[in-house]
Design a protein around this motif. Sequence first.
Motif, short mmCIF file in Angstrom:
data_model
loop_
_atom_site.label_atom_id
_atom_site.label_comp_id
_atom_site.label_asym_id
_atom_site.label_seq_id
_atom_site.Cartn_x
_atom_site.Cartn_y
_atom_site.Cartn_z
N ASN A 151 0.80 -1.21 0.00
CA ASN A 151 0.00 0.00 0.00
C ASN A 151 0.84 1.27 0.00
O ASN A 151 0.36 2.33 -0.42
CB ASN A 151 -0.93 0.01 1.22
N TYR A 152 2.05 1.17 0.48
CA TYR A 152 2.87 2.37 0.64
C TYR A 152 3.80 2.61 -0.55
O TYR A 152 3.86 3.70 -1.09
CB TYR A 152 3.68 2.25 1.93
N GLU A 153 4.52 1.56 -0.97
CA GLU A 153 5.48 1.71 -2.05
C GLU A 153 5.07 0.98 -3.33
O GLU A 153 5.33 1.46 -4.43
CB GLU A 153 6.86 1.23 -1.61
N ASP A 173 -6.38 10.05 -1.92
CA ASP A 173 -5.45 9.98 -0.80
C ASP A 173 -4.51 11.18 -0.74
O ASP A 173 -4.32 11.90 -1.72
CB ASP A 173 -4.60 8.71 -0.89
N ASN A 174 -3.88 11.35 0.43
CA ASN A 174 -2.88 12.40 0.62
C ASN A 174 -1.47 11.90 0.30
O ASN A 174 -0.55 12.70 0.23
CB ASN A 174 -2.94 12.91 2.07
N TRP A 175 -1.31 10.60 0.14
CA TRP A 175 -0.01 10.00 -0.20
C TRP A 175 0.04 9.78 -1.71
O TRP A 175 -0.70 8.96 -2.25
CB TRP A 175 0.17 8.69 0.55
N PRO A 176 0.89 10.51 -2.45
CA PRO A 176 0.91 10.39 -3.91
C PRO A 176 1.35 9.01 -4.37
O PRO A 176 2.43 8.54 -4.01
CB PRO A 176 1.91 11.48 -4.33
N MET A 177 0.51 8.38 -5.19
CA MET A 177 0.80 7.04 -5.72
C MET A 177 0.46 7.00 -7.20
O MET A 177 -0.60 7.50 -7.61
CB MET A 177 0.00 5.97 -4.98
N ALA A 178 1.30 6.37 -8.00
CA ALA A 178 1.04 6.23 -9.43
C ALA A 178 -0.23 5.43 -9.69
O ALA A 178 -0.83 5.55 -10.76
CB ALA A 178 2.23 5.57 -10.13
N LEU A 179 -0.63 4.62 -8.73
CA LEU A 179 -1.90 3.90 -8.82
C LEU A 179 -3.03 4.81 -9.28
O LEU A 179 -3.91 4.40 -10.04
CB LEU A 179 -2.23 3.32 -7.45
N HIS A 180 -3.01 6.08 -8.85
CA HIS A 180 -4.14 6.98 -9.09
C HIS A 180 -4.05 7.77 -10.39
O HIS A 180 -4.89 8.64 -10.65
CB HIS A 180 -4.28 7.95 -7.93
N ARG A 240 -4.26 2.88 11.27
CA ARG A 240 -4.53 2.83 9.83
C ARG A 240 -4.66 1.40 9.33
O ARG A 240 -4.24 0.45 10.00
CB ARG A 240 -3.40 3.52 9.08
N VAL A 241 -5.19 1.24 8.13
CA VAL A 241 -5.19 -0.04 7.42
C VAL A 241 -4.48 0.21 6.09
O VAL A 241 -5.09 0.55 5.09
CB VAL A 241 -6.62 -0.57 7.19
N GLY A 242 -3.17 0.09 6.08
CA GLY A 242 -2.36 0.42 4.91
C GLY A 242 -1.55 1.68 5.15
O GLY A 242 -2.08 2.69 5.65
N GLY A 243 -0.26 1.65 4.80
CA GLY A 243 0.64 2.75 5.09
C GLY A 243 0.24 4.08 4.49
O GLY A 243 0.53 5.14 5.07
N HIS A 244 -0.41 4.06 3.33
CA HIS A 244 -0.80 5.31 2.68
C HIS A 244 -1.76 6.13 3.51
O HIS A 244 -1.80 7.36 3.42
CB HIS A 244 -1.42 5.01 1.32
N GLU A 245 -2.54 5.47 4.39
CA GLU A 245 -3.58 6.17 5.14
C GLU A 245 -3.00 7.10 6.21
O GLU A 245 -3.67 8.06 6.62
CB GLU A 245 -4.55 5.17 5.77
N GLN A 246 -1.81 6.83 6.68
CA GLN A 246 -1.25 7.66 7.76
C GLN A 246 -1.16 9.12 7.38
O GLN A 246 -1.24 10.01 8.24
CB GLN A 246 0.13 7.14 8.16
N TRP A 247 -1.01 9.41 6.09
CA TRP A 247 -0.86 10.79 5.64
C TRP A 247 -2.17 11.56 5.72
O TRP A 247 -2.17 12.80 5.73
CB TRP A 247 -0.27 10.81 4.24
N GLY A 248 -3.30 10.86 5.78
CA GLY A 248 -4.56 11.54 6.02
C GLY A 248 -4.63 12.10 7.43
O GLY A 248 -5.08 13.23 7.65
N ALA A 249 -4.16 11.33 8.40
CA ALA A 249 -4.13 11.79 9.78
C ALA A 249 -3.14 12.94 9.96
O ALA A 249 -3.42 13.91 10.67
CB ALA A 249 -3.77 10.64 10.72
N ILE A 250 -1.98 12.84 9.31
CA ILE A 250 -0.98 13.91 9.40
C ILE A 250 -1.56 15.22 8.89
O ILE A 250 -1.44 16.28 9.52
CB ILE A 250 0.29 13.52 8.63
N HIS A 251 -2.22 15.16 7.74
CA HIS A 251 -2.83 16.37 7.17
C HIS A 251 -3.90 16.94 8.10
O HIS A 251 -3.93 18.15 8.36
CB HIS A 251 -3.43 16.05 5.81
N SER A 252 -4.75 16.08 8.61
CA SER A 252 -5.84 16.52 9.48
C SER A 252 -5.30 17.18 10.75
O SER A 252 -5.79 18.24 11.18
CB SER A 252 -6.74 15.33 9.85
#
Length: 496
Positions: free
Chosen positions: A158-160, A216-223, A421-433
Amino acid sequence: MSQRSEEIFGNEMSRKVVRKAERSKESLVKKFGDDSEVDYQAYTEENPYIGGLLGVRNLKVEAPKAGEEAEEEARGFDLQKGIIVGNIRMGFGHYRISMAIASAAHAMGYTPYWMDLNSYPETTCTKVISAQNDLYSMGSRMSQKSKIFNKVVWEPINYEGFRQLSYNASDQANAELMAPVFKNVPKELPLVATHVWPAQAALHAGMKYVVNAIPDNWPMALHLAEGSLHTVQTHYAYQGYRMLNGMQKKKVLQSMPEDTLVYTGHYVDHELVENIEKDCEARLQRKKDGQPMRFLLTIGGAGAQGEIFKSILQALMSRIRRKEVALYVNVGDYAEVWDKLLLEVKGLNKVSRTHFNDWKATQEFAEKALTGRVVGVHAFAHENIFEAVYATNLLMRSADVLVTKPSELSFYPIPKLFIQRVGGHEQWGAIHSAEIGDGTLELRDIPHVLQGLELFIEEESMLRGMCESIVENKKLGIYSGAYKAVELAMKLREEE
């Protein structure tokens, strides 16, 4: 083979990556078939669940029945005021963001057409997405049960893993199998996609005006869906996407063109944005009056937070009995989670009331709670996915604090306490908030979650600070992203 897998924003993919993308598509064809020759028909019908609330109409796709000729025209579309909200059922997040977009579109005078690519069971498109959804849900639950699996498999993926351009190359190839459902959808209708697959599939099918609302707040090429206009909710995400930062290891990539990426702010429902000042004032007044503090616990679409819910309920039972705290517990479409909680939390059955599969009653409760007194524990569950997701939105206005993992709900204008969180990418939502003042840090273990709850209950500063930040954030346009995404989609057509 699509060129979108060979080159992404001017960054050429290696032959190895392209071949892997080709094999991925070929594997899915072997499993689920290729229906690109089917003449799927498109029409709209009323959505019986959120149609009245958000003005939503379902966009249906069906193959002509044996012996029937295909319809010459799509049925029921308003080509002037219609806008498609493209999504998939994968967890609850993408549905919730779609509801925000639909709500904003409705408030702006448009007709939102709900196009869930995971809702056409006879199509290759839905078969592919359903298989991926099952894998994601299983992984989410396993990550909460096994620290080793979470650390070694789930967090890195989820993160890398999803961050890499090579992943996007495979997704672009797979999305070609989703394009047939768009065959007879009017190409001139603007579309806002709240997951990348509807955006990619729409572009493969020739849709002209596509906005890709990145969650998401974590930039991923997935999107990434090259050919669409990408929108993001934060400035951090904007910079990460603009530079495609870290999306190919040990390489500086060619940037996304300026006109392909827009910062909009958070995707939030009109009903929530419109009432921010009133709802925050009510929260502070309840605190001043010594009313039971209301916590809204909401379980995600993968059903992975049951153990955390249990610990919170056990810790707060004495306060619930003393009417110091009241809880809303929305278990979504996982009624079995509530059944398990009743068995594991002593005395819960004596202080709780269930609101299961009665949408009218849920709406009435949410409305009365805006001005009335609430005590005890109120559990909500709905088998229908629209009701399961939107119940949280309805309850949010009268809740004091939302207790949630830091996913799509990170961006909503309510004081928030973030659990693991459920997946590393989600932590950046909490950081932003936390940085914009409307939520806590991610509290990654039960003792810290309980500490956070105590601070909200015993003191006023946490609640007051977040409410004041939410009101200020509204003035800055931070919660106006849904309106802006709709505006951009309609503008794409106007500018041609």
